[in-house]
Scaffold this motif. Structure first.
Motif, PDB file in Angstrom:
ATOM      1  N   LEU A 385       0.843  -1.196   0.000  1.00 55.96           N
ATOM      2  CA  LEU A 385       0.000   0.000   0.000  1.00 55.96           C
ATOM      3  C   LEU A 385       0.881   1.250   0.000  1.00 55.96           C
ATOM      4  N   PRO A 386       0.375   2.378  -0.493  1.00 57.67           N
ATOM      5  CA  PRO A 386       1.162   3.616  -0.516  1.00 57.67           C
ATOM      6  C   PRO A 386       1.629   4.010   0.881  1.00 57.67           C
ATOM      7  N   ARG A 387       2.815   4.622   0.938  1.00 55.86           N
ATOM      8  CA  ARG A 387       3.412   5.031   2.216  1.00 55.86           C
ATOM      9  C   ARG A 387       3.112   6.499   2.475  1.00 55.86           C
ATOM     10  N   VAL A 388       2.392   6.777   3.533  1.00 61.07           N
ATOM     11  CA  VAL A 388       2.036   8.142   3.930  1.00 61.07           C
ATOM     12  C   VAL A 388       2.978   8.577   5.047  1.00 61.07           C
ATOM     13  N   PHE A 398       7.199  11.543  11.001  1.00 61.65           N
ATOM     14  CA  PHE A 398       6.358  10.501  11.579  1.00 61.65           C
ATOM     15  C   PHE A 398       5.962   9.577  10.438  1.00 61.65           C
ATOM     16  N   ALA A 399       6.482   8.340  10.464  1.00 61.34           N
ATOM     17  CA  ALA A 399       6.321   7.419   9.333  1.00 61.34           C
ATOM     18  C   ALA A 399       5.624   6.141   9.792  1.00 61.34           C
ATOM     19  N   PRO A 400       4.306   6.167   9.896  1.00 62.49           N
ATOM     20  CA  PRO A 400       3.580   4.974  10.352  1.00 62.49           C
ATOM     21  C   PRO A 400       3.491   3.913   9.262  1.00 62.49           C
ATOM     22  N   PRO A 401       3.377   2.642   9.644  1.00 60.43           N
ATOM     23  CA  PRO A 401       3.155   1.593   8.639  1.00 60.43           C
ATOM     24  C   PRO A 401       1.738   1.692   8.078  1.00 60.43           C
ATOM     25  N   ALA A 402       1.508   1.075   6.925  1.00 58.95           N
ATOM     26  CA  ALA A 402       0.215   1.202   6.247  1.00 58.95           C
ATOM     27  C   ALA A 402      -0.940   0.682   7.089  1.00 58.95           C
ATOM     28  N   ARG A 403      -0.693  -0.303   7.962  1.00 59.65           N
ATOM     29  CA  ARG A 403      -1.789  -0.837   8.779  1.00 59.65           C
ATOM     30  C   ARG A 403      -2.309   0.183   9.788  1.00 59.65           C
ATOM     31  N   ASN A 404      -1.569   1.298   9.966  1.00 58.37           N
ATOM     32  CA  ASN A 404      -2.030   2.349  10.870  1.00 58.37           C
ATOM     33  C   ASN A 404      -3.032   3.280  10.208  1.00 58.37           C
ATOM     34  N   TYR A 405      -3.131   3.213   8.882  1.00 64.46           N
ATOM     35  CA  TYR A 405      -4.093   4.089   8.210  1.00 64.46           C
ATOM     36  C   TYR A 405      -4.915   3.363   7.144  1.00 64.46           C
ATOM     37  N   PHE A 406      -4.777   2.035   7.079  1.00 65.76           N
ATOM     38  CA  PHE A 406      -5.687   1.204   6.303  1.00 65.76           C
ATOM     39  C   PHE A 406      -6.324   0.197   7.251  1.00 65.76           C
ATOM     40  N   LEU A 407      -7.640   0.198   7.320  1.00 63.66           N
ATOM     41  CA  LEU A 407      -8.380  -0.617   8.276  1.00 63.66           C
ATOM     42  C   LEU A 407      -9.164  -1.698   7.539  1.00 63.66           C
ATOM     43  N   GLU A 408      -9.053  -2.959   7.995  1.00 67.88           N
ATOM     44  CA  GLU A 408      -9.844  -4.034   7.395  1.00 67.88           C
ATOM     45  C   GLU A 408     -11.282  -3.915   7.899  1.00 67.88           C
ATOM     46  N   THR A 409     -12.163  -3.488   7.031  1.00 65.46           N
ATOM     47  CA  THR A 409     -13.546  -3.228   7.431  1.00 65.46           C
ATOM     48  C   THR A 409     -14.415  -4.474   7.341  1.00 65.46           C
ATOM     49  N   ASN A 432      -5.831   7.228  17.578  1.00 65.93           N
ATOM     50  CA  ASN A 432      -5.060   6.159  18.204  1.00 65.93           C
ATOM     51  C   ASN A 432      -4.683   5.030  17.246  1.00 65.93           C
ATOM     52  N   LEU A 433      -5.440   4.829  16.166  1.00 66.53           N
ATOM     53  CA  LEU A 433      -5.047   3.826  15.179  1.00 66.53           C
ATOM     54  C   LEU A 433      -3.730   4.223  14.515  1.00 66.53           C
ATOM     55  N   MET A 434      -3.573   5.491  14.178  1.00 63.61           N
ATOM     56  CA  MET A 434      -2.348   5.991  13.553  1.00 63.61           C
ATOM     57  C   MET A 434      -1.160   5.915  14.520  1.00 63.61           C
ATOM     58  N   GLN A 435      -1.436   5.927  15.817  1.00 65.03           N
ATOM     59  CA  GLN A 435      -0.372   5.928  16.823  1.00 65.03           C
ATOM     60  C   GLN A 435       0.127   4.533  17.177  1.00 65.03           C
ATOM     61  N   GLN A 436      -0.567   3.492  16.731  1.00 63.61           N
ATOM     62  CA  GLN A 436      -0.219   2.133  17.138  1.00 63.61           C
ATOM     63  C   GLN A 436       1.223   1.772  16.775  1.00 63.61           C
ATOM     64  N   GLY A 437       1.880   1.095  17.715  1.00 62.22           N
ATOM     65  CA  GLY A 437       3.243   0.634  17.473  1.00 62.22           C
ATOM     66  C   GLY A 437       4.314   1.656  17.765  1.00 62.22           C
ATOM     67  N   PHE A 438       3.918   2.876  18.176  1.00 64.46           N
ATOM     68  CA  PHE A 438       4.873   3.918  18.544  1.00 64.46           C
ATOM     69  C   PHE A 438       4.839   4.134  20.057  1.00 64.46           C
ATOM     70  N   LEU A 439       6.005   4.320  20.632  1.00 65.09           N
ATOM     71  CA  LEU A 439       6.080   4.787  22.008  1.00 65.09           C
ATOM     72  C   LEU A 439       6.047   6.306  21.941  1.00 65.09           C
ATOM     73  N   LEU A 440       4.999   6.909  22.501  1.00 55.57           N
ATOM     74  CA  LEU A 440       4.830   8.366  22.473  1.00 55.57           C
ATOM     75  C   LEU A 440       5.062   8.933  23.860  1.00 55.57           C
ATOM     76  N   GLU A 441       5.917   9.934  23.956  1.00 55.00           N
ATOM     77  CA  GLU A 441       6.192  10.588  25.235  1.00 55.00           C
ATOM     78  C   GLU A 441       5.737  12.045  25.179  1.00 55.00           C
ATOM     79  N   PHE A 442       4.826  12.395  26.076  1.00 54.30           N
ATOM     80  CA  PHE A 442       4.334  13.763  26.191  1.00 54.30           C
ATOM     81  C   PHE A 442       5.132  14.446  27.297  1.00 54.30           C
ATOM     82  N   ASP A 443       6.143  15.174  26.904  1.00 52.23           N
ATOM     83  CA  ASP A 443       7.057  15.825  27.848  1.00 52.23           C
ATOM     84  C   ASP A 443       6.610  17.272  28.031  1.00 52.23           C
TER      85      ASP A 443
END
Length: 459
Positions: A385-388, A398-409, A432-443
């Motif tokens: 799938l295209p890389r966004v 911020f380079a999420p994998p395609a599964r973070n913005y393509f959902l199996e409906t 939160n779907l786009m954030q999956q697989g990332f460790l996010l720190e709110f400093d």
């Protein structure tokens, strides 16, 4: 001049709040950091549930915009996907003895509140369905003249009885769809587990004890399974702020892929965060500044500079990402929204670019609510799938994998899980779907957001 006086007053009350948390901070002194599991369940039973949940969520966020008036704790996050909520839940134990309640982990609000019950004989009461203040020896509502009461964003001063010595601080929280939570703003002891597994008791956590809960936003399907909200916003009454000074004024979480089986555990950490990663991963950490919208100080804004699809920069006017004088615009990172929503002009360019570059056949029919769906039934491996990519402030990508913005409906069909912000108001949202697989720190101390693809699955 009026704004300056308000800021000084708010700062004064915040100082009082921090001093009143001295016992809490001393009790946690032995903990390296607090780590709470974010409990995760099964995926949505239908994509319409995700969209319905987000519709309510965005309504709440946008209405909030219009209303505007070193150690670590670790806790598991549970996904509310199986209930159709699209939320992640934290199991918080409050009271003496502790009572366990499931709360929505929400970076888009400040108030910590739980559903309360005033019943005396609660033998018939389902476990964990509400907090029972009568069963706790440490429960204490604030007086309506207490400085803590003035920290509430919408404290109703007319509810303060000037003739009574023990008039409690009342809160009334109203959502865009008319849903409400009201009751006593109180303080309580919480019991949390540290990374080592030992228990830490923290005194005087400020929270709303809600005796009257009504409306779909707090009692409908998207809230199903939760007994309240753990506000993690930037305001003085949020959970992260109350515990912040002892734990470096930062918190982090990692949202694991809920489609995996068995689902891995996600975590919310107060303190610690990216600095706890192995040294070998230090170069894999990216940081971008957290912006402040003076008209909406609760939310965590970041600056999106541009978007690329398969390496091609899209022709999006930079003003699309700006925050205007009315407080509209900008981009918010939100744990309580499932999909990602972009300003309409930006969304149209993303949709056009992805549609042009996707190599898979179109689905026989679109899943309702989505604009682009592809047939992946003949793909034996992960579909190509295209890389966004999002270029954000400070040059980070911020380079999420395609599964973070393509959902199996439905089986064999995947849809672009990015939508347009309709109506021209509000702001873009990284869900939160786009954030999956990332460790996010709110400093909050350094006013920056750190993110890393490394270390997300570490214990």
């Amino acid at each position: 001049m009026q704004t300056t006086m308000l800021s000084v007053s708010t700062f004064f009350h915040l100082i009082l709040l921090l001093f009143s948390l001295a016992d809490l901070l001393n009790a946690a002194a032995a903990a390296d950091y607090l780590k709470l599991p974010l409990l995760h369940k099964n995926p949505f039973s239908s994509p319409s549930q995700a969209l319905s949940s987000d519709t309510h969520r965005l309504s709440l966020l946008f209405s909030a915009l219009r209303r505007r008036p070193n150690p670590t704790l670790k806790s598991p996050l549970i996904s509310g996907a199986s209930t159709g909520s699209g939320q992640y839940f934290v199991d918080l134990r409050i009271g003496t003895p502790p009572q366990s309640l499931l709360l929505v982990a929400d970076t888009g609000s400040d108030l910590v509140w739980v559903k309360c019950s005033a019943c005396r004989n609660c033998s018939h009461h389902p476990p964990s369905s509400a907090f029972l203040p009568r069963h706790s020896s440490s429960f204490s509502p604030f007086h309506c003249f207490d400085p803590h009461c003035r920290l509430l964003p919408h404290a109703p001063p007319h509810l303060c009885n000037h003739t009574r010595l023990h008039s409690p601080c009342r809160f009334l929280y109203t959502y865009a769809d008319g849903s409400t939570s009201s009751g006593f703003f109180s303080k309580e002891t919480t019991t949390l587990k540290t990374l080592s597994g030992s228990e830490t008791r923290l005194k005087d956590l400020s929270f709303g004890c809600g005796f009257r809960i009504s409306g779909p936003s707090v009692s409908g399907a998207q809230f199903n399974g939760a007994r309240g909200v753990m506000g993690l916003g930037r305001g003085p009454i949020s959970f992260s702020t109350q515990l912040g000074r002892r734990f470096g004024n930062k918190f982090s979480y990692c949202l694991m892929d809920y489609t995996l089986s068995p689902p891995p555990t996600s975590y919310l950490m107060i303190g610690g965060g990216l600095r706890s990663l192995p040294v070998t991963n230090a170069t894999k950490i990216s940081y971008t500044p957290l912006l402040i919208n003076p008209l909406s100080p609760t939310f965590y804004y970041i600056a999106v500079k541009s978007i690329t699809v398969d390496g091609v920069k899209l022709p999006i006017n930079p003003t699309v990402w700006a925050i205007d004088e009315q407080g509209n615009g900008g981009t918010v990172v939100d744990s309580g929204t499932t999909l990602t929503y972009l300003a309409e002009e930006a969304y149209k360019e993303v949709l056009k670019a992805v549609r042009q570059r996707v190599k898979l056949p179109a689905a026989a029919e679109l899943t309702p609510g989505f604009d682009l769906c592809v047939n992946v039934s003949k793909e034996s491996q992960r579909p190509s799938l295209p890389r966004v990519r999002f270029r954000v402030g400070n040059g980070a990508v911020f380079a999420p994998p395609a599964r973070n913005y393509f959902l199996e409906t439905v089986e064999g069909v995947m849809c672009l899980a990015i939508r347009a912000v309709e109506g021209g108001n509000g702001f873009s949202v990284i869900g939160n779907l786009m954030q999956q697989g990332f460790l996010l720190e709110f400093d909050k101390e350094a006013s920056r957001l750190g993110f890393s693809r490394r270390g997300c699955g570490l214990p």
